[in-house]
Design a protein around this motif. Structure first.
Motif, PDB file in Angstrom:
ATOM      1  N   THR A   1       0.842  -1.202   0.000  1.00 47.91           N
ATOM      2  CA  THR A   1       0.000   0.000   0.000  1.00 47.91           C
ATOM      3  C   THR A   1       0.876   1.250   0.000  1.00 47.91           C
ATOM      4  N   THR A   2       0.475   2.253  -0.770  1.00 49.77           N
ATOM      5  CA  THR A   2       1.249   3.495  -0.783  1.00 49.77           C
ATOM      6  C   THR A   2       0.906   4.351   0.430  1.00 49.77           C
ATOM      7  N   VAL A   3       1.820   5.256   0.745  1.00 46.64           N
ATOM      8  CA  VAL A   3       1.608   6.165   1.877  1.00 46.64           C
ATOM      9  C   VAL A   3       0.364   7.014   1.650  1.00 46.64           C
ATOM     10  N   GLY A   4       0.168   7.476   0.419  1.00 44.84           N
ATOM     11  CA  GLY A   4      -1.007   8.289   0.120  1.00 44.84           C
ATOM     12  C   GLY A   4      -2.293   7.524   0.351  1.00 44.84           C
ATOM     13  N   ALA A   5      -2.321   6.272  -0.096  1.00 44.44           N
ATOM     14  CA  ALA A   5      -3.512   5.441   0.102  1.00 44.44           C
ATOM     15  C   ALA A   5      -3.732   5.158   1.584  1.00 44.44           C
ATOM     16  N   ALA A   6      -2.643   5.001   2.324  1.00 47.79           N
ATOM     17  CA  ALA A   6      -2.755   4.742   3.765  1.00 47.79           C
ATOM     18  C   ALA A   6      -3.352   5.945   4.482  1.00 47.79           C
ATOM     19  N   ILE A   7      -2.927   7.154   4.078  1.00 50.23           N
ATOM     20  CA  ILE A   7      -3.480   8.375   4.697  1.00 50.23           C
ATOM     21  C   ILE A   7      -4.967   8.492   4.395  1.00 50.23           C
ATOM     22  N   ASP A   8      -5.363   8.175   3.182  1.00 53.74           N
ATOM     23  CA  ASP A   8      -6.790   8.188   2.830  1.00 53.74           C
ATOM     24  C   ASP A   8      -7.557   7.171   3.669  1.00 53.74           C
ATOM     25  N   ALA A   9      -6.932   6.018   3.928  1.00 52.71           N
ATOM     26  CA  ALA A   9      -7.582   4.981   4.733  1.00 52.71           C
ATOM     27  C   ALA A   9      -7.786   5.450   6.168  1.00 52.71           C
ATOM     28  N   VAL A  10      -6.803   6.195   6.693  1.00 50.45           N
ATOM     29  CA  VAL A  10      -6.931   6.729   8.051  1.00 50.45           C
ATOM     30  C   VAL A  10      -8.112   7.692   8.125  1.00 50.45           C
ATOM     31  N   ARG A  11      -8.243   8.541   7.123  1.00 49.28           N
ATOM     32  CA  ARG A  11      -9.329   9.529   7.126  1.00 49.28           C
ATOM     33  C   ARG A  11     -10.706   8.883   7.045  1.00 49.28           C
TER      34      ARG A  11
ATOM     35  N   GLN B   1       4.871   9.042  10.836  1.00 46.46           N
ATOM     36  CA  GLN B   1       5.679   8.635   9.687  1.00 46.46           C
ATOM     37  C   GLN B   1       4.888   8.746   8.384  1.00 46.46           C
ATOM     38  N   LEU B   2       3.619   8.422   8.441  1.00 48.41           N
ATOM     39  CA  LEU B   2       2.787   8.515   7.242  1.00 48.41           C
ATOM     40  C   LEU B   2       2.729   9.954   6.725  1.00 48.41           C
ATOM     41  N   ILE B   3       2.530  10.862   7.658  1.00 48.51           N
ATOM     42  CA  ILE B   3       2.365  12.266   7.274  1.00 48.51           C
ATOM     43  C   ILE B   3       3.656  12.845   6.699  1.00 48.51           C
ATOM     44  N   LEU B   4       4.799  12.438   7.245  1.00 48.11           N
ATOM     45  CA  LEU B   4       6.074  13.040   6.872  1.00 48.11           C
ATOM     46  C   LEU B   4       6.688  12.446   5.613  1.00 48.11           C
ATOM     47  N   ASN B   5       6.187  11.296   5.138  1.00 45.37           N
ATOM     48  CA  ASN B   5       6.805  10.630   3.998  1.00 45.37           C
ATOM     49  C   ASN B   5       6.107  10.958   2.687  1.00 45.37           C
ATOM     50  N   ASP B   6       6.826  10.697   1.608  1.00 46.58           N
ATOM     51  CA  ASP B   6       6.320  10.918   0.250  1.00 46.58           C
ATOM     52  C   ASP B   6       5.114  10.022   0.006  1.00 46.58           C
ATOM     53  N   PRO B   7       3.979  10.579  -0.444  1.00 46.06           N
ATOM     54  CA  PRO B   7       2.772   9.772  -0.670  1.00 46.06           C
ATOM     55  C   PRO B   7       2.959   8.637  -1.672  1.00 46.06           C
TER      56      PRO B   7
ATOM     57  N   GLU C   1       8.610   0.591   2.378  1.00 44.05           N
ATOM     58  CA  GLU C   1       9.765   1.474   2.375  1.00 44.05           C
ATOM     59  C   GLU C   1       9.884   2.305   3.649  1.00 44.05           C
ATOM     60  N   ILE C   2       8.811   2.544   4.311  1.00 39.84           N
ATOM     61  CA  ILE C   2       8.856   3.432   5.491  1.00 39.84           C
ATOM     62  C   ILE C   2       8.645   2.694   6.810  1.00 39.84           C
ATOM     63  N   MET C   3       8.188   1.457   6.763  1.00 35.24           N
ATOM     64  CA  MET C   3       7.827   0.737   7.999  1.00 35.24           C
ATOM     65  C   MET C   3       9.072   0.343   8.786  1.00 35.24           C
TER      66      MET C   3
END
Length: 459
Positions: free
Chosen positions: A161-171, A199-205, A211-213
């Protein structure tokens, strides 16, 4: 049991004596509409504290006036276990099911799990299919394990899952008990990493979670003892601990409030019971119930006093010849009681700490007996010297000194014996508390004191 407030604090007001008095006044006047408005303004924990001050029947009437099922559910978690059990046992499941449905799964399972099997089945039968399955899954675990503490509601996404998709999932998340971390799973739902929301907020979507975990996850198995979970939370300053099964599949999460609430409750109950303190819920019991609870202990104390009196009567000829012995009896008994009380406090703390390592009681035994030997010897020396100087009698000084030393060690050993017996039998700690040991110590202490005097005085 989980501890978080289920309602946002922005629309709640802290309880105060004025609120308690207002609730009491409105309840007495049957002004239920106005009462509901007041109830809706309180934090669940404050409302629970107020309810615990009423009798069971009065508290139940006020509880069912709470206007929101969610507020009622939060309050149900905070009330005393006695009041909660009364509500569950005395009222129809249909009346409580809408409230239970608002609870997180782990709290719902915890409450139902404390009911007898027949009543638990009635509540289980009234739950919707998903809630019933969640409760059944959680009830298979022992209450003192990670499985018994966890909630099956957690935030997890696949590793690609991409960071952008993860942020959308949180919302778009539905209500969760708490969301601290994003857990990263592989295609078989095995836990492979974790990411904080920061980490989600600070990383490239465009980056993937892989890559970030952080792949070095701290996790526990479902059968991990709750004491070990608490130690991990303390050591690593965690806000949540993932729980996996034998195949490393993520099955639940334990939040820090679950751990704190459980350990606080366990330690408080164990310490109070070990000290022989009455439960705080006695205010709910009727006069007859409280009478029946306290009468056996009163009779036991009376029996101990009568037996002690019989021992003193047995040594009447000795006392007639040396009446001064009676003057030093309180000194000997107080020193014994003080030693026993200190040991009882140390034992209660040691036994309440379920995270204590193996052999902790052995170290406690060696420590307490060593302290007892040193302090008992010092007390015996001072008490003997004081008696000698007051009465100008070395024999009486020796009697007092020897009695203090023997009875001090006896008090420590007897207290430790009762504490260990309580732990091994898994019985109620207060059964082996000072309510039994103190009358027995008085009886044995008097017998030892006069027996030593009889031997040394030749009476």
């Amino acid at each position: 049991m989980s501890a978080p407030q289920m309602d946002s604090p922005v629309n709640r007001e802290s309880s105060s004596p004025d609120y308690a008095e207002t609730i009491s006044r409105l309840f007495r006047k049957h002004s239920f509409t106005a009462l509901q408005k007041v109830l809706s303004r309180l934090f669940p924990s404050d409302l629970a504290r107020i309810l615990d001050g009423y009798t069971f029947d009065e508290a139940a009437k006020i509880f069912f006036l709470i206007p929101s099922h969610r507020l009622a559910a939060s309050t149900l978690k905070y009330v005393s276990s006695d009041l909660r059990n009364h509500l569950m046992q005395e009222y129809a499941p249909e009346k409580l099911l809408p409230i239970l449905e608002e609870l997180p799964p782990d709290d719902r399972a915890d409450i139902i799990g404390h009911l007898d099997s027949a009543l638990a089945k009635r509540f289980m039968g009234g739950l919707d299919e998903e809630s019933m399955r969640e409760v059944e899954d959680l009830l298979q675990y022992d209450a003192d394990t990670a499985g018994g503490l966890m909630t099956p509601e957690f935030f997890a996404l696949s590793v690609d899952t991409t960071v952008g998709a993860a942020i959308d999932a949180v919302r778009s998340l539905p209500y969760f008990e708490m969301v601290f971390y994003l857990y990263v799973l592989d295609d078989k739902r095995r836990l492979v990493g974790v990411s904080s929301l920061r980490q989600l907020i600070l990383n490239d979507p465009s980056k993937t979670l892989a890559e970030i975990m952080n792949s070095r996850t701290i996790k526990v198995l479902t059968n991990t003892p709750s004491s070990e979970v608490a130690e991990m939370v303390r050591r690593y300053r965690l806000l949540g601990v993932p729980v996996v099964d034998d195949m490393d599949v993520l099955v639940g999460v334990i939040t820090v409030d679950d751990v704190i609430s459980t350990m606080e409750q366990d330690i408080t109950e164990d310490v109070l019971k070990s000290a022989g303190a009455p439960p705080p819920e006695v205010v709910h019991h009727s006069l007859a119930k409280n009478f029946s609870i306290r009468l056996p202990w009163l009779l036991l104390a009376l029996l101990g006093a009568l037996l002690t009196g019989a021992v003193i009567h047995y040594f009447t000829p000795l006392l007639e010849g040396k009446l001064i012995l009676a003057a030093f009896l309180p000194l000997v008994m107080n020193m014994t009681g003080n030693m026993a009380t200190s040991t009882a406090a140390a034992s209660a703390k040691a036994l309440a700490n379920k995270a204590a390592p193996t052999g902790a009681f052995k170290r406690l035994f060696l420590m307490e007996t060593s302290i007892g030997l040193v302090l008992g010897s010092l007390s015996a020396l001072l008490g003997g010297l004081a008696t000698w100087q007051l009465l100008k009698s070395s024999t009486l000084g020796q009697i007092v000194a020897i009695s203090i030393l023997i009875n001090s060690l006896l008090g420590i050993l007897l207290t430790l014996f009762f504490a260990k017996t309580s732990e091994r039998l898994r019985s109620r700690p207060e059964f082996f508390s000072g309510r039994i040991s103190r009358p027995l110590l008085d009886l044995l202490g008097v017998a030892i004191y006069f027996s030593i005097a009889k031997v040394m005085l030749g009476g």
